[in-house]
Design a protein around this motif. Sequence first.
Motif, PDB file in Angstrom:
ATOM      1  N   ARG A  99       0.827  -1.194   0.000  1.00  0.00           N
ATOM      2  CA  ARG A  99       0.000   0.000   0.000  1.00  0.00           C
ATOM      3  C   ARG A  99       0.869   1.255   0.000  1.00  0.00           C
ATOM      4  O   ARG A  99       2.029   1.220   0.397  1.00  0.00           O
ATOM      5  CB  ARG A  99      -0.918  -0.006   1.224  1.00  0.00           C
ATOM      6  CG  ARG A  99      -1.922  -1.166   1.089  1.00  0.00           C
ATOM      7  CD  ARG A  99      -3.094  -1.044   1.999  1.00  0.00           C
ATOM      8  NE  ARG A  99      -2.688  -1.079   3.373  1.00  0.00           N
ATOM      9  CZ  ARG A  99      -3.206  -0.286   4.307  1.00  0.00           C
ATOM     10  NH1 ARG A  99      -4.115   0.617   3.990  1.00  0.00           N
ATOM     11  NH2 ARG A  99      -2.814  -0.389   5.542  1.00  0.00           N
ATOM     12  N   ASN A 127       2.740   4.478   0.928  1.00  0.00           N
ATOM     13  CA  ASN A 127       3.340   4.959   2.171  1.00  0.00           C
ATOM     14  C   ASN A 127       3.859   3.846   3.097  1.00  0.00           C
ATOM     15  O   ASN A 127       4.306   4.111   4.200  1.00  0.00           O
ATOM     16  CB  ASN A 127       2.323   5.828   2.938  1.00  0.00           C
ATOM     17  CG  ASN A 127       3.007   6.912   3.735  1.00  0.00           C
ATOM     18  OD1 ASN A 127       3.944   7.538   3.239  1.00  0.00           O
ATOM     19  ND2 ASN A 127       2.585   7.118   4.961  1.00  0.00           N
ATOM     20  N   VAL A 128       3.798   2.588   2.654  1.00  0.00           N
ATOM     21  CA  VAL A 128       4.246   1.481   3.513  1.00  0.00           C
ATOM     22  C   VAL A 128       5.772   1.475   3.659  1.00  0.00           C
ATOM     23  O   VAL A 128       6.310   0.927   4.627  1.00  0.00           O
ATOM     24  CB  VAL A 128       3.695   0.128   2.985  1.00  0.00           C
ATOM     25  CG1 VAL A 128       4.356  -0.284   1.685  1.00  0.00           C
ATOM     26  CG2 VAL A 128       3.842  -0.978   4.012  1.00  0.00           C
ATOM     27  N   GLY A 169       1.392   8.031  -2.230  1.00  0.00           N
ATOM     28  CA  GLY A 169       1.143   8.225  -3.652  1.00  0.00           C
ATOM     29  C   GLY A 169       2.332   8.808  -4.386  1.00  0.00           C
ATOM     30  O   GLY A 169       2.195   9.370  -5.473  1.00  0.00           O
ATOM     31  N   LYS A 170       3.543   8.685  -3.796  1.00  0.00           N
ATOM     32  CA  LYS A 170       4.735   9.282  -4.417  1.00  0.00           C
ATOM     33  C   LYS A 170       5.134   8.535  -5.698  1.00  0.00           C
ATOM     34  O   LYS A 170       5.327   9.140  -6.747  1.00  0.00           O
ATOM     35  CB  LYS A 170       5.887   9.260  -3.408  1.00  0.00           C
ATOM     36  CG  LYS A 170       7.206   9.780  -3.931  1.00  0.00           C
ATOM     37  CD  LYS A 170       7.183  11.278  -4.098  1.00  0.00           C
ATOM     38  CE  LYS A 170       8.491  11.806  -4.670  1.00  0.00           C
ATOM     39  NZ  LYS A 170       8.369  13.205  -5.068  1.00  0.00           N
ATOM     40  N   PRO A 211       4.332   1.334  -7.866  1.00  0.00           N
ATOM     41  CA  PRO A 211       3.432   2.284  -7.204  1.00  0.00           C
ATOM     42  C   PRO A 211       2.657   1.572  -6.100  1.00  0.00           C
ATOM     43  O   PRO A 211       2.499   0.359  -6.136  1.00  0.00           O
ATOM     44  CB  PRO A 211       2.467   2.700  -8.322  1.00  0.00           C
ATOM     45  CG  PRO A 211       2.983   2.127  -9.579  1.00  0.00           C
ATOM     46  CD  PRO A 211       3.909   1.012  -9.233  1.00  0.00           C
ATOM     47  N   SER A 226      13.433  -2.496   9.083  1.00  0.00           N
ATOM     48  CA  SER A 226      13.364  -1.065   9.377  1.00  0.00           C
ATOM     49  C   SER A 226      14.334  -0.359   8.451  1.00  0.00           C
ATOM     50  O   SER A 226      15.523  -0.660   8.446  1.00  0.00           O
ATOM     51  CB  SER A 226      13.765  -0.785  10.825  1.00  0.00           C
ATOM     52  OG  SER A 226      14.072   0.600  10.942  1.00  0.00           O
TER      53      SER A 226
HETATM   54  P1  GTP Z   1       4.407   5.340  -2.340  1.00  0.00           P
HETATM   55  O1  GTP Z   1       5.522   5.515  -3.330  1.00  0.00           O
HETATM   56  O2  GTP Z   1       3.616   6.574  -2.106  1.00  0.00           O
HETATM   57  O3  GTP Z   1       3.544   4.151  -2.648  1.00  0.00           O
HETATM   58  O4  GTP Z   1       5.066   5.068  -0.865  1.00  0.00           O
HETATM   59  P2  GTP Z   1       6.260   4.089  -0.456  1.00  0.00           P
HETATM   60  O5  GTP Z   1       5.693   2.779  -0.060  1.00  0.00           O
HETATM   61  O6  GTP Z   1       7.339   4.078  -1.472  1.00  0.00           O
HETATM   62  O7  GTP Z   1       6.777   4.785   0.905  1.00  0.00           O
HETATM   63  P3  GTP Z   1       8.084   5.662   1.144  1.00  0.00           P
HETATM   64  O8  GTP Z   1       9.299   4.828   1.048  1.00  0.00           O
HETATM   65  O9  GTP Z   1       8.003   6.891   0.300  1.00  0.00           O
HETATM   66  O10 GTP Z   1       7.927   5.999   2.703  1.00  0.00           O
HETATM   67  C1  GTP Z   1       6.783   6.660   3.228  1.00  0.00           C
HETATM   68  C2  GTP Z   1       7.127   7.328   4.570  1.00  0.00           C
HETATM   69  O11 GTP Z   1       7.441   6.316   5.550  1.00  0.00           O
HETATM   70  C3  GTP Z   1       8.362   8.223   4.510  1.00  0.00           C
HETATM   71  O12 GTP Z   1       8.100   9.374   5.320  1.00  0.00           O
HETATM   72  C4  GTP Z   1       9.479   7.376   5.112  1.00  0.00           C
HETATM   73  O13 GTP Z   1      10.497   8.133   5.727  1.00  0.00           O
HETATM   74  C5  GTP Z   1       8.709   6.554   6.145  1.00  0.00           C
HETATM   75  N1  GTP Z   1       9.380   5.227   6.375  1.00  0.00           N
HETATM   76  C6  GTP Z   1       9.612   4.278   5.449  1.00  0.00           C
HETATM   77  N2  GTP Z   1      10.227   3.201   5.989  1.00  0.00           N
HETATM   78  C7  GTP Z   1      10.379   3.482   7.305  1.00  0.00           C
HETATM   79  C8  GTP Z   1      10.963   2.755   8.412  1.00  0.00           C
HETATM   80  O14 GTP Z   1      11.432   1.625   8.318  1.00  0.00           O
HETATM   81  N3  GTP Z   1      10.914   3.378   9.631  1.00  0.00           N
HETATM   82  C9  GTP Z   1      10.367   4.607   9.811  1.00  0.00           C
HETATM   83  N4  GTP Z   1      10.362   5.114  11.040  1.00  0.00           N
HETATM   84  N5  GTP Z   1       9.827   5.322   8.792  1.00  0.00           N
HETATM   85  C10 GTP Z   1       9.832   4.776   7.557  1.00  0.00           C
END
Ligand code: GTP
Length: 198
Positions: A31, A33-34, A57-58, A77, A177
């Motif tokens: 999903r 932002n995951v 949604g990036k 995505p 993480s």
């Molecule tokens: P979309 O491209 O929108 O689908 O999102 P994505 O799944 O690629 O998520 P992205 O990697 O852009 O991370 C979304 C947010 O979560 C960012 O603000 C990251 O800094 C935060 N984030 C991602 N992984 C972790 C993690 O392991 N720990 C913490 N604390 N934050 C995280």
Amino acid sequence: MKITQTEFIQSTDSLVHLPKQQLPEFAFVGRSNVGKSSLINMLLQRKNLAHTSQKPGKTRTINHYKINQQWYMVDLPGYGYAQTSKKERKRMIQFLRDYMLQAPTLMNLFVLLDARIIPQKSDLQFMEWLGVHEIPFTMVFTKIDKLSSSALKKNMVRYREEMLKSWEFLPPVIQTSSHSGQGREEILQYIEQILEIS
Ligand code: GTP
Ligand code: MG
């Protein structure tokens, strides 16, 4: 596995424009932002190779990174982002499914799940669909730095119970993480093993 070379190949929103060179692919899905793009950066030890954002949604395209001149890491995505319209969400899920069915060299899919959130219907349905289509996948829990180990354990039990309602055997599970780097070796080793036997 040691990452010695990382090369951004291309970004596309069309399944007819996938890379011409066929190499084994390992894709990251989940999903919005995951933490897909963050995990890719963590694995490759590159700060902002894959673009990340606090806002869901990036990533809106399929992004191929060539690793060690041997295989592709694929950033996809996100699906199931609540703020987009139902129609748009449906279109995205269909696009991802089409990619998975068409990618001839997809070796394994890493399905990312936020460790803090209880099992969601959209993720469970997506994994069931993968099962029906015999697409091998691993459950990767993200952001484990954001919860206590007891809360993490509790949610893992909940997932297990939920999954066992429809699965006879559970897929492999990796906890990660992107902040601490936990899970990096495990994922890279897993990829290496698959590459060795393929
Ligand atoms: P979309 O491209 O929108 O689908 O999102 P994505 O799944 O690629 O998520 P992205 O990697 O852009 O991370 C979304 C947010 O979560 C960012 O603000 C990251 O800094 C935060 N984030 C991602 N992984 C972790 C993690 O392991 N720990 C913490 N604390 N934050 C995280
Ligand atoms: Mg992304």
